[in-house]
Every structure is written in structure tokens, then in C-alpha cells.
Scaffold this motif. Structure first.
Motif, PDB file in Angstrom:
ATOM      1  N   LYS A 136     -10.184   2.388  11.707  1.00 41.48           N
ATOM      2  CA  LYS A 136     -10.260   1.089  12.256  1.00 41.48           C
ATOM      3  C   LYS A 136      -8.863   0.950  12.858  1.00 41.48           C
ATOM      4  O   LYS A 136      -9.050   0.202  13.851  1.00 41.48           O
ATOM      5  N   ASP A 137      -7.798   1.472  12.187  1.00 43.22           N
ATOM      6  CA  ASP A 137      -6.396   1.162  12.831  1.00 43.22           C
ATOM      7  C   ASP A 137      -6.335   1.689  14.221  1.00 43.22           C
ATOM      8  O   ASP A 137      -5.920   1.264  15.276  1.00 43.22           O
ATOM      9  N   ARG A 138      -6.738   3.013  14.208  1.00 46.78           N
ATOM     10  CA  ARG A 138      -6.902   3.948  15.473  1.00 46.78           C
ATOM     11  C   ARG A 138      -7.568   3.382  16.486  1.00 46.78           C
ATOM     12  O   ARG A 138      -7.295   3.228  17.649  1.00 46.78           O
TER      13      ARG A 138
ATOM     14  N   PHE B  22      -7.869  -8.275  -0.959  1.00 50.64           N
ATOM     15  CA  PHE B  22      -6.988  -6.909  -0.569  1.00 50.64           C
ATOM     16  C   PHE B  22      -7.587  -5.459  -0.929  1.00 50.64           C
ATOM     17  O   PHE B  22      -8.541  -5.548  -1.979  1.00 50.64           O
ATOM     18  N   ASP B  23      -7.491  -4.382  -0.269  1.00 51.02           N
ATOM     19  CA  ASP B  23      -7.386  -3.188  -0.883  1.00 51.02           C
ATOM     20  C   ASP B  23      -6.206  -2.476  -1.311  1.00 51.02           C
ATOM     21  O   ASP B  23      -5.193  -3.598  -1.084  1.00 51.02           O
ATOM     22  N   CYS B  24      -6.017  -1.479  -1.503  1.00 52.05           N
ATOM     23  CA  CYS B  24      -4.629  -0.997  -1.938  1.00 52.05           C
ATOM     24  C   CYS B  24      -3.694  -0.982  -1.285  1.00 52.05           C
ATOM     25  O   CYS B  24      -2.590  -1.659  -1.536  1.00 52.05           O
ATOM     26  N   SER B  25      -3.797  -0.468   0.220  1.00 51.46           N
ATOM     27  CA  SER B  25      -3.055  -0.297   0.966  1.00 51.46           C
ATOM     28  C   SER B  25      -2.653  -1.810   1.931  1.00 51.46           C
ATOM     29  O   SER B  25      -1.770  -2.311   2.351  1.00 51.46           O
ATOM     30  N   GLY B  26      -3.748  -2.496   1.934  1.00 51.11           N
ATOM     31  CA  GLY B  26      -3.936  -3.895   2.418  1.00 51.11           C
ATOM     32  C   GLY B  26      -2.879  -4.766   1.791  1.00 51.11           C
ATOM     33  O   GLY B  26      -2.242  -5.552   2.252  1.00 51.11           O
ATOM     34  N   LEU B  27      -2.876  -4.776   0.341  1.00 45.78           N
ATOM     35  CA  LEU B  27      -1.931  -5.564  -0.252  1.00 45.78           C
ATOM     36  C   LEU B  27      -0.384  -5.232   0.009  1.00 45.78           C
ATOM     37  O   LEU B  27       0.242  -6.120   0.138  1.00 45.78           O
ATOM     38  N   MET B  28      -0.173  -3.765   0.254  1.00 46.03           N
ATOM     39  CA  MET B  28       1.113  -3.371   0.633  1.00 46.03           C
ATOM     40  C   MET B  28       1.597  -3.939   2.019  1.00 46.03           C
ATOM     41  O   MET B  28       2.766  -4.489   2.277  1.00 46.03           O
TER      42      MET B  28
ATOM     43  N   LEU C 135       4.303  -2.521   7.862  1.00 44.51           N
ATOM     44  CA  LEU C 135       3.828  -1.365   7.063  1.00 44.51           C
ATOM     45  C   LEU C 135       2.696  -0.620   7.997  1.00 44.51           C
ATOM     46  O   LEU C 135       1.643  -1.135   8.634  1.00 44.51           O
ATOM     47  N   PRO C 136       2.579   0.605   7.963  1.00 45.84           N
ATOM     48  CA  PRO C 136       1.154   1.210   8.576  1.00 45.84           C
ATOM     49  C   PRO C 136       0.022   0.932   7.565  1.00 45.84           C
ATOM     50  O   PRO C 136       0.152   0.607   6.413  1.00 45.84           O
ATOM     51  N   ARG C 137      -0.976   1.038   8.045  1.00 45.35           N
ATOM     52  CA  ARG C 137      -2.324   0.319   7.567  1.00 45.35           C
ATOM     53  C   ARG C 137      -2.669   1.197   6.512  1.00 45.35           C
ATOM     54  O   ARG C 137      -3.208   0.799   5.324  1.00 45.35           O
ATOM     55  N   THR C 138      -2.643   2.612   6.278  1.00 44.41           N
ATOM     56  CA  THR C 138      -3.212   3.361   5.276  1.00 44.41           C
ATOM     57  C   THR C 138      -2.162   3.642   4.226  1.00 44.41           C
ATOM     58  O   THR C 138      -1.086   3.986   4.585  1.00 44.41           O
ATOM     59  N   SER C 139      -2.893   4.308   2.949  1.00 41.64           N
ATOM     60  CA  SER C 139      -1.865   4.900   2.001  1.00 41.64           C
ATOM     61  C   SER C 139      -1.328   5.987   2.373  1.00 41.64           C
ATOM     62  O   SER C 139      -0.196   6.395   1.980  1.00 41.64           O
TER      63      SER C 139
END
Length: 345
Positions: free
Chosen positions: A68-70, A257-263, A274-278
Motif C-alpha cells: 500500500k505504501d509503495r 493500530f497495527d504493530c508498525s502503525g503504532l510506531m 518512520l517508514p510504514r512497515t516493520s
């Protein structure tokens, strides 16, 4: 005197019939047992399968986030390129119109020899001035023609680049849809398993209240934690303020949130993107290694070999994270899952 006769023995034919009936009954009983509903899986068996499915779902969700980010980047890039193509086309049209006007003037004036025009002119000075203007127009024509060719080259290049971006966007959209379908499939499979249990047991597995299934702990009071510094302090405070918020795959806040979304959301509050993915977060910032004893509050702790989960170190051997579907933002022990890397933002 009473007679003592031996009791009458059953005939061999009757014995055979009884034996056959008994054998048939045993066979039918075996068939019924074989076709009976399978035994319900135990809570522990369901938990193990659900944990595995939710882990796979989180992997698929991070693939979705990356796709999605790409796709968002490509869509923005395609829009910009199409705007450039439109502007270049307009400039090309204007240049062509200007060139046509100059050529028309030259054509109208080109039917008479210049020396004859000078002889016939009632105002030689005016003619010489016009002649100089025509020389200048010819020079302008050459420059306009060169600009026209350059602009056409740029336009062709922009069109080609836009076509390539749109082609990549089509492929990325397909990857996005595939990842989304994979997430939904894993969740459906997990739900089927959970539906075999009582509501209390389902909640225990999803919220991790039964020991081994837990990735989390109860809410924690931020005042009991060591202080963070700089923008990390803002990020830690923001993440902890969302304790109890629901995990929703693909979400970046402010309420789910999901895990990386919270960060991403927490560091955004500190003005850091921050970048979108873990996985992308796993190569962001400075590498701290895998030993959590070197971690500072605000560090990103990336988990598993494929780096599909992330939490934020908050001190005292704890991280805050968004675990998985059905759970909420909470804290857990930093080493509750295998650490891949720790990154300092």
C-alpha cells in the motif's frame, strides 16, 4: 418320580444365525463410530493453531502495508508525471504556434527580392528596420525550432516514464489485493477455530489471559518507567497513551493500530517520519544490536527473522506494542519473542 431330562440344545442352524447377527451388530457399531463427529479440539490445540494463524496474518498485514505504501507513492508519482506531460504538451503547442506565425510572415514577405524591395520602398530607412526585424525573426525561428525539438524529446520521455510508473502501479495494486486476501483468509480460518470454543475461552486466547498465549501484560503506569530523552520521550508517551486501543491491521491511528502503525503514529507526534512497515523500520536509524540490555526508551525492537513484528522499548525490560487481531495495545517483556534487531531512531 420326576423325570430328569437334559435341556434341549439349540440347533446348529440357530447358533449360526445368532453368531452372524452379532457380527453384523459389531460391524455396524464400528461404522457408526467411524462416521461419528470428530472429537472437539482442546482449548490448547485451538490456541496453538490460532496463534500460528494470527502470526501468519500479521506477516501478510505487513506485506499489505508495504504494498500500500509503495502504491501510494507510485500513484502520487504518476499524478505528478501526468501533470508534467500536460504542461509540456501545452508548451509544445505554444511553441508550434509561434513557429507557424514566424513562418507565415516570412512566406508573405518572401515573394520579392530584398534589393528590389529596397528600390521600391518609399521609405528606405523603414525598410532596413523591417529587414533587420526579419533577420531577427529568422534567428528566433531557428531557436524556436530547437526548443520545439527539445520540448518534444522531454514530452516523449515524460510519457514513457509515466507509462512505466502506471505499469508498476498496476502490479503493485495486484500485490496489494493478494496480501489483503491473504490476511482475510488467515483471519477467517482463525475465527472458525475460535467459534468452537466458549466466549470466555475465545477472549482468553485473543487477549492472552491464559499464560503461554500471551504476548502482553496489563497496563503500565508511565511514571514507573525510566525517563526518555528528546523526541523519543514524546514517542514513548504517545505510544503508552494508546494502551487499550484495538489492533486493526493496516491502521496507523489515531484510535486503532497495527504493530508498525503504532510506531509510525507515536513518532509522528514527535515530528519524526518512520517508514510504514516493520521490515523497513528494521533498517531505519542506528543499529543497537540484539541485546536488549543496550536498549534505551524509544528504541524500536524488531522481532522474528522476517521482521514482521515491532514494539517500542519503554524501559525496565518492557516494550509497548500492538499484538494482533482481537487484542489491544499493551506492554510485554522485551524478550517475549525472538529479537531480530533493535534500532535507535
Amino acid at each position: 418320580m420326576a423325570s430328569h431330562r437334559r435341556p434341549k440344545q439349540p440347533s446348529r442352524a440357530r447358533v449360526s444365525v445368532l453368531t452372524a447377527a452379532a457380527a453384523t451388530a459389531v460391524a455396524l457399531s464400528a461404522q457408526v463410530s467411524a462416521h461419528a463427529a470428530p472429537a472437539q479440539p482442546s482449548k490448547d490445540e485451538v490456541k496453538a493453531q490460532v496463534d500460528k494463524l494470527l502470526d501468519e496474518q500479521e506477516q501478510a498485514a505487513e506485506k499489505y502495508n508495504g504494498a500500500k505504501d509503495r502504491a501510494d507513492q507510485l500513484r502520487k508519482q504518476a499524478d505528478q508525471l501526468q501533470d508534467q506531460v500536460a504542461r509540456s504538451q501545452q508548451q509544445l503547442t505554444e511553441l508550434a504556434s509561434g513557429l507557424a506565425a514566424v513562418a507565415g510572415d516570412q512566406y508573405r514577405q518572401g515573394g520579392v527580392d530584398p534589393s528590389m524591395q529596397l528600390m521600391l520602398s518609399s521609405d528606405p530607412d523603414k525598410y532596413l528596420t523591417q529587414a533587420a526585424s526579419f533577420d531577427q525573426a529568422a534567428s528566433t525561428q531557428a531557436e524556436t525550432l530547437k526548443s520545439l525539438k527539445d520540448q518534444q524529446r522531454r514530452l516523449d520521455q515524460q510519457k514513457e516514464e509515466a507509462a512505466q510508473v502506471l505499469h508498476e502501479l498496476d502490479g503493485q495494486t495486484q500485490a496489494l489485493n493478494d496480501a489483503k486476501k491473504d490476511v482475510q483468509t488467515k483471519l477467517q480460518e482463525a475465527q472458525k477455530l475460535l467459534n468452537q470454543l466458549s466466549a470466555a475461552d475465545r477472549a482468553a486466547i485473543l487477549r492472552g489471559t491464559d499464560g503461554a498465549a500471551s504476548r502482553g501484560a496489563s497496563r503500565i503506569d508511565p511514571s514507573t518507567l525510566p525517563p526518555a530523552s528528546g523526541y523519543a520521550a514524546t514517542a514513548v508517551s504517545a505510544a503508552l497513551s494508546k494502551q487499550g486501543a484495538a489492533y486493526v491491521w493496516g491502521a496507523t491511528g489515531p484510535s486503532t493500530f497495527d504493530c508498525s502503525g503504532l510506531m509510525v503514529w507515536a513518532y509522528k507526534q514527535a515530528g519524526v517520519g518512520l517508514p510504514r512497515t516493520s521490515q523497513a523500520q528494521g533498517s531505519y536509524g542506528t543499529n543497537v544490536g540484539k541485546d536488549w540490555s543496550n536498549a534505551l526508551p524509544g528504541d524500536l525492537v524488531i522481532y522474528y527473522g522476517d521482521q514482521h513484528h515491532v514494539g517500542m522499548y519503554i524501559g525496565n525490560g518492557m516494550v509497548v506494542h500492538a499484538p494482533h487481531t482481537g487484542d489491544v495495545v499493551k506492554v510485554m517483556k522485551v524478550d517475549a519473542m525472538p529479537i531480530s534487531t533493535i534500532r535507535r531512531v
